[in-house]
Design a protein around this motif. Structure first.
Motif, PDB file in Angstrom:
ATOM      1  N   GLY A   1       0.811  -1.204   0.000  1.00 43.72           N
ATOM      2  CA  GLY A   1       0.000   0.000   0.000  1.00 43.72           C
ATOM      3  C   GLY A   1       0.846   1.255   0.000  1.00 43.72           C
ATOM      4  N   THR A   2       0.174   2.398   0.044  1.00 43.60           N
ATOM      5  CA  THR A   2       0.801   3.707  -0.016  1.00 43.60           C
ATOM      6  C   THR A   2       0.334   4.553   1.158  1.00 43.60           C
ATOM      7  OG1 THR A   2       0.866   3.629  -2.445  1.00 43.60           O
ATOM      8  CG2 THR A   2       1.090   5.795  -1.419  1.00 43.60           C
ATOM      9  N   ILE A   3       1.253   5.286   1.759  1.00 40.87           N
ATOM     10  CA  ILE A   3       0.917   6.210   2.840  1.00 40.87           C
ATOM     11  C   ILE A   3       1.411   7.596   2.445  1.00 40.87           C
ATOM     12  CG2 ILE A   3       1.208   6.753   5.289  1.00 40.87           C
ATOM     13  CD1 ILE A   3       1.788   3.758   5.731  1.00 40.87           C
ATOM     14  N   VAL A   4       0.518   8.575   2.587  1.00 41.36           N
ATOM     15  CA  VAL A   4       0.806   9.950   2.168  1.00 41.36           C
ATOM     16  C   VAL A   4       0.655  10.890   3.358  1.00 41.36           C
ATOM     17  CG1 VAL A   4       0.113  11.838   0.639  1.00 41.36           C
ATOM     18  CG2 VAL A   4       0.008   9.474  -0.177  1.00 41.36           C
ATOM     19  N   PHE A   5       1.611  11.801   3.505  1.00 41.10           N
ATOM     20  CA  PHE A   5       1.560  12.810   4.565  1.00 41.10           C
ATOM     21  C   PHE A   5       1.587  14.204   3.959  1.00 41.10           C
ATOM     22  CE2 PHE A   5       3.610   9.129   6.591  1.00 41.10           C
ATOM     23  CZ  PHE A   5       2.809   8.979   7.716  1.00 41.10           C
ATOM     24  N   PRO A   6       0.769  15.106   4.475  1.00 38.48           N
ATOM     25  CA  PRO A   6       0.845  16.496   4.022  1.00 38.48           C
ATOM     26  C   PRO A   6       2.123  17.147   4.529  1.00 38.48           C
ATOM     27  CG  PRO A   6      -0.717  16.292   5.833  1.00 38.48           C
ATOM     28  CD  PRO A   6      -0.277  14.899   5.482  1.00 38.48           C
TER      29      PRO A   6
ATOM     30  N   PRO B   1      -5.368  13.481  11.893  1.00 34.52           N
ATOM     31  CA  PRO B   1      -6.233  12.330  11.635  1.00 34.52           C
ATOM     32  C   PRO B   1      -5.728  11.529  10.444  1.00 34.52           C
ATOM     33  CG  PRO B   1      -7.267  14.327  10.817  1.00 34.52           C
ATOM     34  CD  PRO B   1      -5.998  14.752  11.499  1.00 34.52           C
ATOM     35  N   LEU B   2      -6.252  10.322  10.312  1.00 36.86           N
ATOM     36  CA  LEU B   2      -5.835   9.407   9.249  1.00 36.86           C
ATOM     37  C   LEU B   2      -7.041   8.975   8.436  1.00 36.86           C
ATOM     38  CD1 LEU B   2      -3.790   7.426   7.873  1.00 36.86           C
ATOM     39  CD2 LEU B   2      -4.386   5.782   9.670  1.00 36.86           C
ATOM     40  N   LEU B   3      -6.926   9.097   7.127  1.00 34.41           N
ATOM     41  CA  LEU B   3      -7.949   8.594   6.215  1.00 34.41           C
ATOM     42  C   LEU B   3      -7.466   7.301   5.586  1.00 34.41           C
ATOM     43  CD1 LEU B   3     -10.630   8.954   4.609  1.00 34.41           C
ATOM     44  CD2 LEU B   3      -9.242  10.031   2.825  1.00 34.41           C
ATOM     45  N   GLY B   4      -8.227   6.226   5.756  1.00 31.61           N
ATOM     46  CA  GLY B   4      -7.982   4.999   5.019  1.00 31.61           C
ATOM     47  C   GLY B   4      -8.764   5.078   3.726  1.00 31.61           C
ATOM     48  N   PHE B   5      -8.071   5.267   2.596  1.00 34.22           N
ATOM     49  CA  PHE B   5      -8.766   5.407   1.315  1.00 34.22           C
ATOM     50  C   PHE B   5      -8.719   4.111   0.536  1.00 34.22           C
ATOM     51  CE2 PHE B   5      -9.116   6.557  -3.198  1.00 34.22           C
ATOM     52  CZ  PHE B   5     -10.398   7.079  -3.150  1.00 34.22           C
ATOM     53  N   ALA B   6      -9.874   3.654   0.102  1.00 36.28           N
ATOM     54  CA  ALA B   6     -10.006   2.417  -0.674  1.00 36.28           C
ATOM     55  C   ALA B   6     -10.278   2.787  -2.127  1.00 36.28           C
ATOM     56  CB  ALA B   6     -11.145   1.565  -0.114  1.00 36.28           C
TER      57      ALA B   6
ATOM     58  N   PRO C   1      -2.492   0.026  -7.222  1.00 40.70           N
ATOM     59  CA  PRO C   1      -2.541   1.481  -7.027  1.00 40.70           C
ATOM     60  C   PRO C   1      -1.212   2.089  -6.606  1.00 40.70           C
ATOM     61  CG  PRO C   1      -4.490   0.465  -6.080  1.00 40.70           C
ATOM     62  CD  PRO C   1      -3.590  -0.662  -6.512  1.00 40.70           C
ATOM     63  N   SER C   2      -0.444   1.392  -5.772  1.00 39.96           N
ATOM     64  CA  SER C   2       0.824   1.965  -5.323  1.00 39.96           C
ATOM     65  C   SER C   2       1.770   2.204  -6.495  1.00 39.96           C
ATOM     66  CB  SER C   2       1.488   1.060  -4.279  1.00 39.96           C
ATOM     67  OG  SER C   2       1.814  -0.201  -4.831  1.00 39.96           O
ATOM     68  N   LYS C   3       1.669   1.381  -7.528  1.00 36.99           N
ATOM     69  CA  LYS C   3       2.550   1.544  -8.689  1.00 36.99           C
ATOM     70  C   LYS C   3       2.126   2.740  -9.539  1.00 36.99           C
ATOM     71  CE  LYS C   3       4.008  -3.290  -8.944  1.00 36.99           C
ATOM     72  NZ  LYS C   3       4.199  -4.487  -9.792  1.00 36.99           N
ATOM     73  N   SER C   4       0.822   2.872  -9.782  1.00 43.18           N
ATOM     74  CA  SER C   4       0.367   4.007 -10.592  1.00 43.18           C
ATOM     75  C   SER C   4       0.463   5.318  -9.814  1.00 43.18           C
ATOM     76  CB  SER C   4      -1.060   3.774 -11.106  1.00 43.18           C
ATOM     77  OG  SER C   4      -1.918   3.336 -10.087  1.00 43.18           O
ATOM     78  N   LEU C   5       0.294   5.281  -8.489  1.00 43.61           N
ATOM     79  CA  LEU C   5       0.497   6.490  -7.689  1.00 43.61           C
ATOM     80  C   LEU C   5       1.953   6.936  -7.752  1.00 43.61           C
ATOM     81  CD1 LEU C   5      -1.682   5.613  -4.567  1.00 43.61           C
ATOM     82  CD2 LEU C   5      -2.040   7.571  -6.100  1.00 43.61           C
ATOM     83  N   ALA C   6       2.870   5.975  -7.678  1.00 43.34           N
ATOM     84  CA  ALA C   6       4.296   6.305  -7.743  1.00 43.34           C
ATOM     85  C   ALA C   6       4.682   6.854  -9.115  1.00 43.34           C
ATOM     86  CB  ALA C   6       5.131   5.075  -7.411  1.00 43.34           C
ATOM     87  N   ALA C   7       3.927   6.470 -10.138  1.00 43.79           N
ATOM     88  CA  ALA C   7       4.192   6.949 -11.495  1.00 43.79           C
ATOM     89  C   ALA C   7       3.465   8.256 -11.804  1.00 43.79           C
ATOM     90  CB  ALA C   7       3.789   5.879 -12.508  1.00 43.79           C
ATOM     91  N   GLY C   8       2.638   8.716 -10.862  1.00 39.58           N
ATOM     92  CA  GLY C   8       1.879   9.940 -11.077  1.00 39.58           C
ATOM     93  C   GLY C   8       0.757   9.778 -12.069  1.00 39.58           C
ATOM     94  N   ALA C   9       0.241   8.544 -12.190  1.00 38.34           N
ATOM     95  CA  ALA C   9      -0.745   8.271 -13.234  1.00 38.34           C
ATOM     96  C   ALA C   9      -2.000   7.589 -12.708  1.00 38.34           C
ATOM     97  CB  ALA C   9      -0.109   7.399 -14.317  1.00 38.34           C
ATOM     98  N   ASP C  10      -2.277   7.706 -11.409  1.00 35.04           N
ATOM     99  CA  ASP C  10      -3.432   7.001 -10.856  1.00 35.04           C
ATOM    100  C   ASP C  10      -4.682   7.876 -10.925  1.00 35.04           C
ATOM    101  OD1 ASP C  10      -3.911   4.372  -9.049  1.00 35.04           O
ATOM    102  OD2 ASP C  10      -5.230   5.995  -8.400  1.00 35.04           O
ATOM    103  N   ASP C  11      -5.796   7.257 -11.338  1.00 36.01           N
ATOM    104  CA  ASP C  11      -7.052   8.003 -11.486  1.00 36.01           C
ATOM    105  C   ASP C  11      -7.594   8.515 -10.155  1.00 36.01           C
ATOM    106  OD1 ASP C  11      -7.007   7.603 -14.202  1.00 36.01           O
ATOM    107  OD2 ASP C  11      -8.389   5.897 -14.176  1.00 36.01           O
TER     108      ASP C  11
ATOM    109  N   ALA D   1      -3.831   6.505   4.040  1.00 32.46           N
ATOM    110  CA  ALA D   1      -3.322   5.149   3.818  1.00 32.46           C
ATOM    111  C   ALA D   1      -4.195   4.487   2.756  1.00 32.46           C
ATOM    112  CB  ALA D   1      -3.362   4.336   5.107  1.00 32.46           C
ATOM    113  N   ALA D   2      -3.583   4.090   1.646  1.00 37.52           N
ATOM    114  CA  ALA D   2      -4.318   3.476   0.537  1.00 37.52           C
ATOM    115  C   ALA D   2      -3.783   2.079   0.271  1.00 37.52           C
ATOM    116  CB  ALA D   2      -4.203   4.326  -0.723  1.00 37.52           C
ATOM    117  N   THR D   3      -4.612   1.080   0.472  1.00 43.27           N
ATOM    118  CA  THR D   3      -4.197  -0.301   0.255  1.00 43.27           C
ATOM    119  C   THR D   3      -4.189  -0.661  -1.222  1.00 43.27           C
ATOM    120  OG1 THR D   3      -4.644  -2.611   0.836  1.00 43.27           O
ATOM    121  CG2 THR D   3      -6.547  -1.200   0.473  1.00 43.27           C
ATOM    122  N   ASP D   4      -3.370  -1.660  -1.565  1.00 44.39           N
ATOM    123  CA  ASP D   4      -3.419  -2.273  -2.897  1.00 44.39           C
ATOM    124  C   ASP D   4      -4.385  -3.454  -2.932  1.00 44.39           C
ATOM    125  OD1 ASP D   4      -1.566  -0.534  -4.001  1.00 44.39           O
ATOM    126  OD2 ASP D   4       0.133  -1.884  -3.699  1.00 44.39           O
ATOM    127  N   TYR D   5      -4.893  -3.870  -1.776  1.00 42.31           N
ATOM    128  CA  TYR D   5      -5.712  -5.068  -1.621  1.00 42.31           C
ATOM    129  C   TYR D   5      -4.868  -6.338  -1.785  1.00 42.31           C
ATOM    130  CZ  TYR D   5      -9.567  -1.745  -2.538  1.00 42.31           C
ATOM    131  OH  TYR D   5     -10.418  -0.678  -2.523  1.00 42.31           O
TER     132      TYR D   5
END
Length: 368
Positions: free
Chosen positions: A62-67, A76-81, A93-103, A119-123
């Motif tokens: 998964g991916t974790i993002v901090f402002p 607070p923490l948002l778990g985004f699915a 998703p972690s791969k497309s987020l890292a590439a800057g190409a995730d919808d 926190a966004a899981t890849d499942y």
């Protein structure tokens, strides 16, 4: 343990180490890309322990993002699915987020811009070894909850273990976020869960499958069949497959969503299967186990759905709202007049406001 480089990051040890769900096997800081780079966010990829549908440990990425600003001790923490990406490991998703190409990057950017960690899981099985258990609610709920646990345990993160946690998702993600809400009291009571926002929720999988059979988005019916077959060995999907359809179904196992939709648009179950497995009592039992509504969330939930949804049937989502209300849940229900599945996915202001109110501890006006 040091994180392996490249795609080896996604390959866990052959024997998983002892640990609790949400424990991090390894992590790495990655360059923010796309909208996340523009906003100067800090991004980590994690490989963490979760639990499959048989209560066995499994590694999930998964991916974790901090402002960039704000005290993480009070954050607070948002778990985004995320919504459907496909079944192939390259679709994670972690791969497309890292590439800057995730919808779905705009949602992560929006949440972090409000001062929330995300926190966004890849499942299960998406990026990591083994097939993706697509649409299997219990597996997806576990993955979402454990991604939140991993974010709280990330040493570099600095979040409070008692941080307020909310969940949000749409489509596949709406189902996963709702499952996180249903499972949290028993599976993750350590999380300080305060609210859930879920849109386009596939609550009753039999009705959702019936609605897309032969339609543009028929691919999700067959993806779900593959996902359930991956989770439950007794379903034996291959025994239902027509010889002429075997190659295309095998291709679906590694396809990302756009390719999958194009390849299966307009197909009926009868075009792929000798008999429809969804009419089998064995399949129906597992589908029922992974349909929402039996355990209404203990925290407020915001449900939204396009009244003209052409992928996830509106009626079954409306039934979920009624079931939750009857079960004593605090529900805010928002049907969106005239909106199809794609149009409703762009609803952002209302879910954000709902979650912000939950993080702030503001009063709730339930629509039940």
């Amino acid at each position: 343990m040091a994180a392996p480089a490249g795609d080896a990051f996604y390959i866990p040890p052959k024997v998983l180490p002892a640990g609790d769900p949400g424990d991090i096997l390894w992590s790495r800081k990655v360059p923010a890309a796309g909208k996340l780079k523009d906003a100067n966010f800090t991004v980590y990829q994690v490989l963490y322990l979760s639990t499959d549908t048989h209560d066995q440990p499994v590694a999930v990425s998964g991916t974790i993002v901090f402002p960039p600003a704000g005290s993480r001790a009070d954050m607070p923490l948002l778990g985004f699915a995320t919504g459907t990406h496909g079944l192939g490991d390259d679709c994670a998703p972690s791969k497309s987020l890292a590439a800057g190409a995730d919808d779905w990057a705009d949602i992560l950017e929006l949440a972090a811009s409000h001062g929330w960690a995300v926190a966004a899981t890849d499942y299960e099985g998406l990026g990591t070894p083994g097939p993706h258990t697509y649409a299997v609610g219990r597996a997806e709920g576990h993955a979402v909850l454990d991604a939140a646990r991993a974010a709280l345990r990330l040493r570099e993160g600095g979040l409070s273990r008692n941080a307020k946690v909310g969940f949000w998702g749409y489509s596949q993600g709406g189902g996963a976020a709702s499952w996180a809400g249903e499972l949290a009291p028993g599976y993750a009571p350590d999380l300080n869960t305060v609210g859930i926002a879920a849109g386009g929720v596939p609550a009753d999988l039999l009705k959702v499958s019936a609605g897309v059979d032969g339609a543009t988005w028929a691919a999700v019916e067959f993806m779900a069949a593959l996902g359930f077959d991956a989770a439950y060995s007794e379903l034996k999907l291959d025994s239902f497959v027509l010889p002429a359809a075997r190659a295309s179904l095998d291709q679906l196992r590694t396809a990302c969503v756009k390719q999958a939709v194009l390849s299966f648009a307009g197909k009926h179950a009868r075009d792929v299967f000798t008999t429809d497995p969804l009419k089998s009592t064995t399949w129906q039992k597992r589908l029922a186990e992974n349909s929402l509504g039996s355990t209404p969330p203990k925290v407020p939930i915001f449900l939204y759905h396009g009244e003209k949804d052409d992928v996830v049937a509106f009626g079954q989502a409306e039934s979920l709202e009624r079931t939750y209300c009857a079960g004593g849940a605090d529900v805010t229900w928002m049907p969106i007049a005239g909106a199809n599945h794609d149009a409703a996915s762009y609803l952002e202001a209302e879910p954000v406001a709902f979650l912000a109110d939950r993080f702030a501890g503001n009063p709730l006006a339930s629509t039940c």
